[in-house]
Scaffold this active site. Structure first.
Site, PDB file in Angstrom:
ATOM      1  N   ASP A 128      43.108  40.282  42.379  1.00  0.00           N
ATOM      2  CA  ASP A 128      41.790  41.137  41.824  1.00  0.00           C
ATOM      3  C   ASP A 128      40.540  40.278  42.025  1.00  0.00           C
ATOM      4  O   ASP A 128      39.587  40.501  41.181  1.00  0.00           O
ATOM      5  CB  ASP A 128      42.208  41.334  40.032  1.00  0.00           C
ATOM      6  CG  ASP A 128      43.522  41.842  39.877  1.00  0.00           C
ATOM      7  OD1 ASP A 128      43.747  42.675  40.417  1.00  0.00           O
ATOM      8  OD2 ASP A 128      44.100  41.158  39.072  1.00  0.00           O
ATOM      9  N   HIS A 169      43.168  48.121  45.671  1.00  0.00           N
ATOM     10  CA  HIS A 169      42.009  47.687  45.718  1.00  0.00           C
ATOM     11  C   HIS A 169      41.153  48.916  45.624  1.00  0.00           C
ATOM     12  O   HIS A 169      41.399  50.129  45.982  1.00  0.00           O
ATOM     13  CB  HIS A 169      41.960  46.927  47.037  1.00  0.00           C
ATOM     14  CG  HIS A 169      42.634  47.649  48.186  1.00  0.00           C
ATOM     15  ND1 HIS A 169      44.053  47.258  48.199  1.00  0.00           N
ATOM     16  CD2 HIS A 169      42.447  48.213  49.377  1.00  0.00           C
ATOM     17  CE1 HIS A 169      44.537  47.881  49.307  1.00  0.00           C
ATOM     18  NE2 HIS A 169      43.383  48.625  49.851  1.00  0.00           N
TER      19      HIS A 169
END
Length: 430
Positions: free
Chosen positions: A13, A41
């Site tokens: 992340d 993503h």
């Protein structure tokens, strides 16, 4: 001209999607080399948001070859769904733009069932799995009983592979109180999905090496982060594959000599999803503020991320294990407005100061952070595109990070927009 590996240098992340998209405009080939559809993503292109979890980031750019390598475990049903969703958004996808390794292992419905059953019954120490079957699929790969993409091409071979798989899984399922695998239903599902997957199947190792010899620029896209690596992460609270840069070669069939630059993606603070040690974690108003300002919720699961100050010890460690050439520092703008910032510069364990995270889980859990305080800034860094646009305190913060992790900043990201990026070192230049 260097081929570039992009790896997350924390717990995932970190903002890899934006950086990969920013680099993919200049790459010819974008290849994923590990993981599955458990790591999402987000890309923002011309104001349009794309959320991917399996396909490489380059898939949204015309004229690029996107590759899913043998190091990836592939859920064929999710693949078809993700392709359909992108096509509905106007993205053209064909066997000319997407290639899947023939020897990539398939994630089957039984893998997800096993994953979820184990996690629900493991009340003592939950790992924090997404429940999507990634771990069990890797287990079958290592156990030499997995079904691979190439097996879909021959019904007789496929039936034999399913039978071998059932011997193992039915025994496991009995122990967990799950119904046995429905052999005919599974075979029917695989026969149905095969024609939608096989057109993309290629000898990825061969094509990748041909591309390299032809001087094409290759971008290797990692998923998750190095602290989730099966060997070098916070085991057992890790993913089921190697995440560090060396896996780029193993997971695509190209030699390690093909890797020219390793770009580590690093958030200007630290986040983690799920269980496991997190020495610099904040459980106060500052932690809440980081989470709210950074919109720290998982792309795939929607789970709230745990937040903490920047941990230089961990990032220095991951830069070493991945051989990081330079980092891309992301989300600096989230720190705007903090009067004081902190960086973790060491740990204390049983009265001893450590300059690295110990390997034993019980010791990791007992590590307490040693913080260094820095002056914050009130001005906005959002959208900055040069060092001159940054407040002096922000520049000092970045420089201190470089010193502590012993690795230079190659890129600095100041918003989710791809052009809001300060380039220091071009990863594609030799």
């Amino acid at each position: 001209m260097a081929n570039v590996v992009v790896v997350g240098a924390q717990w995932g992340d970190e903002g890899k999607g934006k950086i990969v998209d920013w680099l993919s405009e200049r790459a010819d080939v974008i290849a994923r080399f590990q993981g599955g559809h458990n790591a999402g993503h987000t890309l923002v292109i011309d104001g349009k948001v794309y959320k991917l979890s399996l396909l490489p980031s380059g898939i949204v750019r015309p004229g690029k070859l996107s590759v899913i390598g043998n190091g990836v475990v592939l859920d064929p049903w999710h693949l078809v769904q993700e392709i359909a969703k992108l096509r509905a958004d106007g993205v053209e996808i064909s066997p000319e733009s997407l290639m899947i390794a023939e020897n990539a292992v398939l994630i089957l419905p039984l893998h997800g069932e096993l994953d979820r059953a184990r996690e629900s019954q493991n009340s003592v120490a939950k790992i924090g799995t997404t429940g999507r079957g990634i771990g069990p699929a890797y287990e079958d790969k290592v156990g030499r009983r997995a079904i691979r993409v190439a097996d879909l091409a021959d019904e007789a071979t496929l039936a034999l592979r399913v039978d071998r798989l059932m011997v193992h899984h039915d025994a496991l399922r009995r122990g967990l109180g799950i119904e046995p695998v429905d052999r005919e239903a599974l075979l029917a599902q695989l026969r149905e999905i095969a024609p939608q997957v096989l057109p993309y199947a290629k000898p990825v190792w061969k094509v990748m090496n041909e591309m390299r010899k032809a001087g094409k620029r290759i971008l290797f896209e990692g998923a998750q982060g190095a602290l989730l690596d099966i060997d070098f992460g916070t085991y057992p609270y890790v993913t089921s594959s190697n995440v560090i840069a060396g896996q780029a070669a193993t997971g695509t069939g190209i030699g390690p000599g093909a890797i020219g630059f390793v770009l580590g993606i690093v958030k200007a603070y630290t986040t983690r999803v799920g269980e496991g040690p997190f020495p610099a974690e904040l459980q106060d108003a500052d932690g809440e503020r980081l989470g709210e300002r950074g919109r720290e919720f998982g792309t795939v699961t929607g789970r709230k991320r745990r937040c903490g100050w920047f941990d230089a010890v961990l990032v220095r460690q991951t830069c070493a294990t991945s051989g990081v050439s330079g980092i891309a520092l992301t989300k600096l703008d989230v720190l705007d407005g903090f009067e004081t910032l902190k960086i973790c510069v060491g740990y204390e364990l049983d009265g001893e100061r450590l300059d690295h995270l110990p390997i034993a889980a019980d010791q990791q859990a007992r590590c307490t952070p040693i913080f260094e305080e820095l002056e914050g800034w009130s001005e906005s860094t959002a959208g900055a595109r040069s060092w001159a646009d940054l407040p002096g305190a922000a520049v000092k913060y970045v420089r201190r990070i470089e010193e502590l992790i012993q690795c230079p900043v190659a890129l600095l990201s100041t918003s989710p927009e791809r052009d809001d990026t300060i380039l220091v070192t071009d990863p594609f230049e030799d």
